[in-house]
Design an enzyme around this catalytic site. Structure first.
Site, mmCIF file in Angstrom:
data_model
loop_
_atom_site.group_PDB
_atom_site.id
_atom_site.type_symbol
_atom_site.label_atom_id
_atom_site.label_comp_id
_atom_site.label_asym_id
_atom_site.label_seq_id
_atom_site.Cartn_x
_atom_site.Cartn_y
_atom_site.Cartn_z
ATOM 1 N N ASP A 262 -39.623 -52.285 10.045
ATOM 2 C CA ASP A 262 -40.698 -52.395 9.090
ATOM 3 C C ASP A 262 -41.949 -51.782 9.741
ATOM 4 O O ASP A 262 -41.965 -51.443 10.926
ATOM 5 C CB ASP A 262 -40.919 -53.863 8.689
ATOM 6 C CG ASP A 262 -41.628 -53.984 7.345
ATOM 7 O OD1 ASP A 262 -41.484 -55.016 6.668
ATOM 8 O OD2 ASP A 262 -42.328 -53.023 6.970
HETATM 9 C C1 GLC Z 1 -44.667 -53.186 4.552
HETATM 10 C C2 GLC Z 1 -43.593 -54.094 3.995
HETATM 11 C C3 GLC Z 1 -42.340 -53.377 3.614
HETATM 12 C C4 GLC Z 1 -42.675 -51.971 3.187
HETATM 13 C C5 GLC Z 1 -43.195 -51.236 4.405
HETATM 14 C C6 GLC Z 1 -43.592 -49.800 4.092
HETATM 15 O O1 GLC Z 1 -45.409 -53.843 5.530
HETATM 16 O O2 GLC Z 1 -43.229 -55.226 4.750
HETATM 17 O O3 GLC Z 1 -41.718 -54.132 2.580
HETATM 18 O O4 GLC Z 1 -41.523 -51.323 2.669
HETATM 19 O O5 GLC Z 1 -44.299 -51.903 4.993
HETATM 20 O O6 GLC Z 1 -44.704 -49.781 3.245
#
Ligand code: GLC
Length: 732
Positions: A262
């Site tokens: 993430d």
């Molecule tokens: C965010 C979220 C995730 C998302 C990623 C990219 O912090 O936790 O769900 O897909 O970053 O934006």
């Protein structure tokens, strides 16, 4: 490319090039040739960008084409970029939030929404979406419940698999398809205190029994990527959790494609306290099998030296790089690095009538009617109705992750009602959406709140209510009070809105509340003042027309709660498939002292999972079983007769729950195992039958084997998870 050609390409890449394929940079940090913002603070350099093999949140045919062309021209082996983005509930045509889509109990609608999102996003140059989010949720304090399809693992699994099919289709190379990235692995939906990013404590059995099934369904549907979760599990951050990623995800669950962290989660191993620096964070993550580092400098700055110093085998880099190249190859990027991007298709597809119609249909099917005393709804066409509240004119009705739409695309409730001929004088804002003076610090955007004279607005609203037959109050939580980083300790409506409700109730008892929300809320303050409560969640682009059609009976609400509305926040976390405990209580909490209960509130939610009303009523016969014994390999049928006992056609979602009365471990008091939507005319009946097989009775037993055990079972068939319409059988 053939596999052989791809292997040949991998063998020709330098170590820096291979590491570059494992790096995803967020939307282009460069502005005017220098690194700006968070990337600058992370020490990202232009050289890092030169080799990074993926970008996040860059969309638009023109921008993607330009960047792809430049990147490939400069790349030593001209490897194409892979573009990823958060297309959670629609791209430009926004669908209801996933929690609302769960309420449809129609995976086919989620599949259609994903299919449309893929078409629009693919035309805008997107290759991968970070969806479905298959996290099981049981705590409405957590802001991200809006992204889940709810508290039930069976329903979540059906929805997640449907979304994967909608995005990917049968052939990823087919025009208008994008790859799906399942998230957040694993257990992210169970943070302590409902506080985002917080610690998660799940036993291995509960993880497998309750949290993994929906992820497994998405993997079985063929999702091309998985994303790690921010949380720890057993005190090990997922992004460094070799047991979770290599043994469980890849070993037991059979996932063999790209695992991405993430946002910044590799770097966040440092604040987690398991890595002292970027180098250790990079080593932990690559060893756990994390193929791509999203938006952190760890892989791009440290992996080369770790390999050169012999601390990380180059074979691990090759393994991850192979998965990324193979995904790019399955997407057809080597043959056509521009895939489906097309300015013409963008113009033709984004917000086209067909897509808007599908979004409206999904919204109409997602609304949940919680209350409808005195048949307050549907509104009579000639009734003198006042439409009051901060959501009457709000465009902020697309969920917190609707980041590629223009908020003004959303049709407001007032616009939709005006199109039906409701005169302008029938509307009043009544109060601000949040307390005057409060500022909304948005996750993706900030929100200047409209200045209104609160006292005058209230007075105007009361006057309008006084002169009307009925009042529809459009209330709800601000969009940015839901979603990521939006956990809340209180889940009631803002005081200013409750004051409006009280003031209107003083002059007009015929109140319908239309509730916009991204989570189940504490509705106790509404219970006695509203005759009807219609939950519309965050309904998306076509929310206004969908609500107007529902209020006036052009369509009837048929949604069923995908997540319970608690009696109050203190009950959380809660879920219907709970264990009995050794001192269960079933009655009045004042009557039985020694039992598992509260002294000051009920155990039961205000509205349970699976609950929802419509504009007619239904009667259920008792549960009939084709036999009272089930053998392994055999099947019995459980059936009911459902009758429309009202004077309007209606759709009922008949739900099947099973309970294992005695197991080698404690078993839930019931579990959803099937559901069926039936639409009946007034007076019409239908027999609804469900097949029950031994496979549905399996669970992780005392030895952690996934088996069924002989003994007694209860079968419930009814309108929601609180139904006591049951029969019993034995597995022999
Ligand atoms: C965010 C979220 C995730 C998302 C990623 C990219 O912090 O936790 O769900 O897909 O970053 O934006």
């Amino acid at each position: 490319m053939t596999t052989q050609e791809l292997r040949q390409l991998l063998s020709e890449l330098s170590l820096e090039e291979k590491i570059g394929q494992l790096v995803q940079m967020p939307a282009y940090f460069q502005s005017g040739g220098h690194i700006t913002g968070p990337a600058g603070e992370m020490g990202i350099t232009n050289d890092d960008l030169r080799l990074a093999g993926s970008y996040l949140s860059i969309v638009g045919a023109a921008d993607v084409e330009k960047l792809q062309r430049e990147y490939m021209a400069n790349h030593p082996h001209h490897i194409p970029l892979i573009f990823m983005a958060d297309i959670i509930n629609g791209y430009r045509t926004v669908f209801p939030i996933p929690l609302a889509q769960g309420c449809t109990f129609q995976p086919e609608l989620a599949e259609e929404g994903a299919r449309i999102a893929a078409k629009e996003a693919a035309a805008s140059g997107v290759h991968v979406t970070f969806s479905p989010m298959a996290d099981l949720v049981r705590d409405a304090r957590w802001g991200r419940v809006m992204e889940s399809t709810g508290e039930d693992k069976y329903l979540n699994g059906l929805m997640a698999a449907a979304m994967v099919r909608g995005y990917q289709g049968a052939d990823l190379k087919e025009k208008g398809r994008i790859a799906a990235c399942l998230k957040h692995f694993a257990g992210y939906g169970a943070p302590e205190g409902g506080r985002d990013y917080n610690t998660v404590e799940l036993s291995p059995r509960t993880l497998r029994e309750d949290y993994l099934p929906a992820y497994q369904a998405a993997i079985d549907a063929g999702c091309e990527m998985v994303m790690t979760s921010f949380n720890t599990l057993d005190r090990v951050p997922s992004t460094a959790n070799r047991w979770l990623m290599r043994d469980i995800l890849r070993g037991e669950m059979g996932f063999d494609s790209v695992l991405i962290s993430d946002w910044g989660a590799v770097m966040e191993l440092i604040p987690h306290g398991v890595a002292a620096d970027f180098a250790q964070a990079a080593e932990l993550a690559i060893r756990a099998g994390v193929d791509m580092d999203m938006s952190s400098p760890c892989y791009t700055h440290e992996l080369k030296r770790l390999v050169e110093e012999g601390k990380v085998p180059e074979a691990l880099i090759d393994e991850s790089c192979w998965r990324v190249l193979a995904l790019k190859n399955r997407l057809g990027l080597f043959e056509n690095p521009f895939r489906d991007l097309s300015r013409d298709d963008e113009a033709a597809l984004l917000l086209c009538a067909e897509h808007r119609a599908a979004a409206q249909r999904c919204a109409e099917n997602s609304f949940v009617l919680l209350k409808n005393d005195d048949q307050a709804l549907p509104l009579a066409s000639d009734a003198k109705v006042a439409f009051i509240g901060p959501y009457v004119d709000s465009h902020l009705t697309s969920g917190a992750w609707s980041i590629f739409c223009d908020d003004t695309d959303a049709i407001t409730l007032r616009t939709a009602l005006r199109q039906r001929g409701v005169p302008d004088e029938r509307f009043a804002v009544g109060c601000p959406i949040v307390a005057p003076g409060e500022t909304i610090l948005g996750f993706q955007k900030d929100y200047p709140l409209p200045e209104i004279d609160a006292e005058q607005a209230l007075a105007d609203a009361v006057a309008l209510a006084k002169s009307s037959d009925q009042v529809v109050l459009a209330l709800g939580e601000h969009r940015e009070h839901t979603g990521e980083s939006a956990s809340r300790g209180q889940i009631a409506l803002p005081d200013c809105q409750l004051r409006l409700l009280d003031a209107v109730a003083e002059v007009n008892p015929n109140i319908t509340v239309v509730l916009y929300c991204g989570r189940p809320m504490d509705l106790r303050a509404l219970q006695d003042k509203a005759k009807a409560i219609l939950v519309v969640w965050m309904p998306g682009t076509e929310g206004g027309p969908a609500i107007a059609r529902t209020l006036y009976g052009d369509c009837a609400p048929s949604g069923r709660l995908s997540m319970a509305f608690p009696w109050c926040v203190a009950q959380l976390p809660m879920h219907y498939d709970q264990l009995s405990t050794g001192r269960p209580y079933h009655g009045d909490h004042r009557a039985i002292r020694i039992s598992s209960k509260y002294l000051d509130m009920p155990n039961r939610p205000l509205y349970p999972f699976g609950f929802g009303l419509t504009y007619t009523t239904f009667a259920y016969s008792g549960v009939a079983l084709s036999a009272d014994k089930l053998t392994r390999g055999g099947e019995i049928t459980a059936s009911v007769r459902v009758t429309n006992t009202g004077d309007r056609p209606g759709t009922e979602t008949v739900q099947l729950y099973l309970r294992d009365l005695v197991g080698s471990v404690a078993r839930p008091v019931r579990e959803l195992k099937g559901f069926r939507r039936v639409t009946l005319r007034p007076g019409e009946s239908a027999d609804v039958a469900f097949a029950i097989t031994e496979e549905q009775l399996r669970f992780y037993d005392i030895n952690m084997d996934f088996v069924s055990e002989p003994g007694g079972f209860e079968v419930f068939i009814g309108p929601d998870s609180a139904s006591e319409n049951k029969a019993t059988f034995r597995l022999v």
